[in-house]
Motif scaffolding. Structure first.
Motif: not given
Lengths: 327, 255
Positions: A185-199, A303-317
């Motif tokens: 689940d964490l890897i999936e959220q870290c991919l570029y498509t993290g916000d999207s459901p799987p195709p 909680e750790r995973q949420r914070t981490f994913v938030e950081r990545i998404r912010t950096l990308h944006a």
């Protein structure tokens, strides 16, 4: 004209019929065959094939939105495509800039359906001017929320997965993550498509039957539809036929996805249990206390995973935002 | 539901019904043709005939993978497909099912494959090793002999879960300063993931579902993916046709 109206009417009727069954929420498309089409029509240069390919993308996006598909991901430019001739690559970059300019000024499809355009890939490999155009296009539509168009540009799936692993390693180094926090689940959220459901449905045109480094992780439970038509010749009937075949395998694939979900949850539970027992160093408390500890550990992990994913998404944006001059 | 909705639903069900009927009819027709041509076409029971077929193929996949979605009551059909693949020049075959049933009955699968090998190749046939990734030694060691055929039995834990385990070990290595962040690139990850399982050049999905169903995603980068009906309906000609398509495909690799 009369013919156009009646064919539009017939298409609407077919669309309506299809909608009584399951409609894929997310469709991914490998738009292959532009160059072969240009050769077939004796255009002389591949470029004209790409221009028509873009027109076909606009049409296909309209068909998807009419049917009720809310997310479309397309493979526009692979990292491997940089190996093509300088002339072709430069032509594609120029075409990209033209089309983004069009998007910003004229596009009615995007505005009418409030489509948010996202660019997925290693954008740093692109020339500065193209990156800026892409950043402008992405920022222009970032407040749209009804539908999404993800354009994979300077993208390969292996690069995407490697970047995710690299980011997790950096997160571990910075103390944001424990190695045991890493999960599917964490890897999936870290991919570029993290916000999207799987195709739900992956379509590849031109008759080739491979994924060519496109959404390899995300498409593992998708319905794959390989069609023997060149992309500029892709018609609404090819699209409807892909959706029909998706509908036929829907029940079996859903079941397989459900079993995968159960397997993942079981793995996650066992991993949390192991972590708790390791911390206790062999001292096993009674069952209900253990359950409680596993729950608390899981909550802290999330909680750790949420914070981490938030950081990545912010950096990308932020990367894209800083490329745009002040509004 | 309004009348229009009911009519539309009926229409859709009819279309699906017609599609399924067409698929069954096509299958029945090709089966009938194979029966009628039985005299002319061989059924994969003689190694000499298969060896002739090999000569017609421009290229042969070194590693072929079979993704099996049906519940198999017995392994005779799967074993036959594996044996035909070896006879057609393949060296490595991997078999995968998304429930992990094949891995649970390794002994049964091994017995069936050895039996089919014996029937086709006779006693002079090469040895076959049937194993899981967890038990396999590195592929290099096995390839050196050249005389050994390898069958790798896979399950979902060899797919995304394996990538997760690799990510965990990379993170631990970074924390222990054995690996630098800058060292983490595609080749680095690729070496770890393909140490025991190479990329298949050809994948055949049996059972009618058009999906890879959790097969190791990293490895399917440029794999040619073909779909065939249930494995119990398979005849040699179906496999040979896929091999012909593979032999004629052109991989441009982005260029």
């Amino acid at each position: 004209s009369m013919d156009d109206n009646s064919s539009n009417w017939f298409r609407s009727v077919c669309c309506r019929i299809l909608q009584t069954g399951v409609v894929p929420k997310h469709v991914a498309i490998i738009m292959d065959g532009n160059r072969r089409f240009a050769k077939k029509m004796h255009y002389g240069k591949a470029f004209q094939g790409h221009v028509l390919g873009f027109e076909k993308l606009k049409e296909t996006l309209q068909w998807c939105l009419d049917l009720g598909v809310t997310e479309v991901t397309v493979y526009a430019f692979s990292i491997e495509n940089f190996k093509r001739s300088k002339e072709e690559v430069d032509g594609l970059m120029e075409l990209t800039k033209q089309k983004i300019a069009y998007l910003l000024e004229e596009s009615d499809v995007i505005a009418k359906h409030q489509v948010r355009v996202r660019a997925l890939g290693d954008l740093r490999r692109l020339p500065d001017d193209v990156m800026q155009f892409i950043a402008k296009g992405v920022n222009y539509t970032k407040h749209n929320t009804r539908a999404y168009l993800n354009v994979c540009y300077a993208y390969t799936s292996r690069h995407e997965m490697t970047e995710a692993i690299k980011e997790m390693a950096m997160g571990a180094q910075d103390g944001l993550l424990y190695p045991s926090d890493i999960s599917e689940d964490l890897i999936e959220q870290c991919l570029y498509t993290g916000d999207s459901p799987p195709p739900d449905l992956v379509v590849r045109t031109s008759g080739e039957v491979r994924l060519s480094d496109f959404l390899l992780w995300q498409s593992t439970y998708s319905h794959l539809c390989f069609q023997d038509v060149l992309w500029p010749e892709f018609s609404v009937w090819h699209f409807f036929s892909a959706v029909l075949s998706y509908q036929q395998s829907y029940a079996s694939i859903q079941q397989a996805r459900q079993e995968d979900r159960e397997r993942r949850d079981k793995h996650q539970y066992e991993s949390d249990l192991r972590s708790v027992l390791e911390q206790r160093q062999g001292d096993v408390p009674d069952a209900s206390l253990l359950e409680q500890m596993v729950k608390e550990h899981a909550e802290r992990r999330r909680e750790r995973q949420r914070t981490f994913v938030e950081r990545i998404r912010t950096l990308h944006a932020q990367f894209l935002e800083q490329l745009c001059p002040a509004n | 539901m309004g009348f229009a909705d009911i009519l539309a639903t009926l229409c859709l069900h009819s279309v699906h019904g017609v599609m399924r009927l067409k698929a069954s009819t096509t299958y029945a027709f090709t089966w009938l043709c194979s029966c009628l041509l039985y005299v002319v076409k061989h059924r994969g029971t003689k190694i000499e005939s298969i060896t002739c077929d090999v000569k017609t193929l421009r290229k042969i996949p070194l590693h072929t993978t079979f993704i099996v979605e049906e519940k198999l009551e017995y392994y005779e059909d799967l074993a036959r497909v594996v044996t035909w693949t070896f006879a057609l020049g393949g060296h490595v075959v991997s078999v995968y099912d998304s429930k992990g049933d094949l891995k649970k009955d390794l002994v049964g699968l091994r017995t069936a494959i050895v039996l089919q090998q014996g029937k086709l190749f006779g006693t002079a046939g090469p040895a076959v090793q049937v194993t899981t990734l967890q038990d396999a030694e590195s592929l290099d060691a096995l390839d050196k002999t050249g005389e050994l055929f390898l069958v790798l039995v896979l399950s979902p834990e060899d797919g995304r879960q394996h990538i997760v385990e690799t990510a965990v070990s990379v993170c631990k290595a970074v924390l222990q300063k054995r690996v630098k962040i800058e060292d983490i690139n595609i080749d680095f990850i690729d070496k770890k993931l393909t140490a025991t399982l190479s990329e298949p050049s050809l994948a055949i999905v049996f059972g009618g579902l058009h999906s890879s169903l959790g097969y190791p995603p990293w490895h399917l980068r440029v794999t040619e993916i073909h779909f065939l009906p249930e494995i119990r309906k398979l005849v040699y000609q179906d496999l040979y046709t896929v091999f012909q398509k593979y032999a004629n495909c052109q991989q441009r690799l982005g260029t």
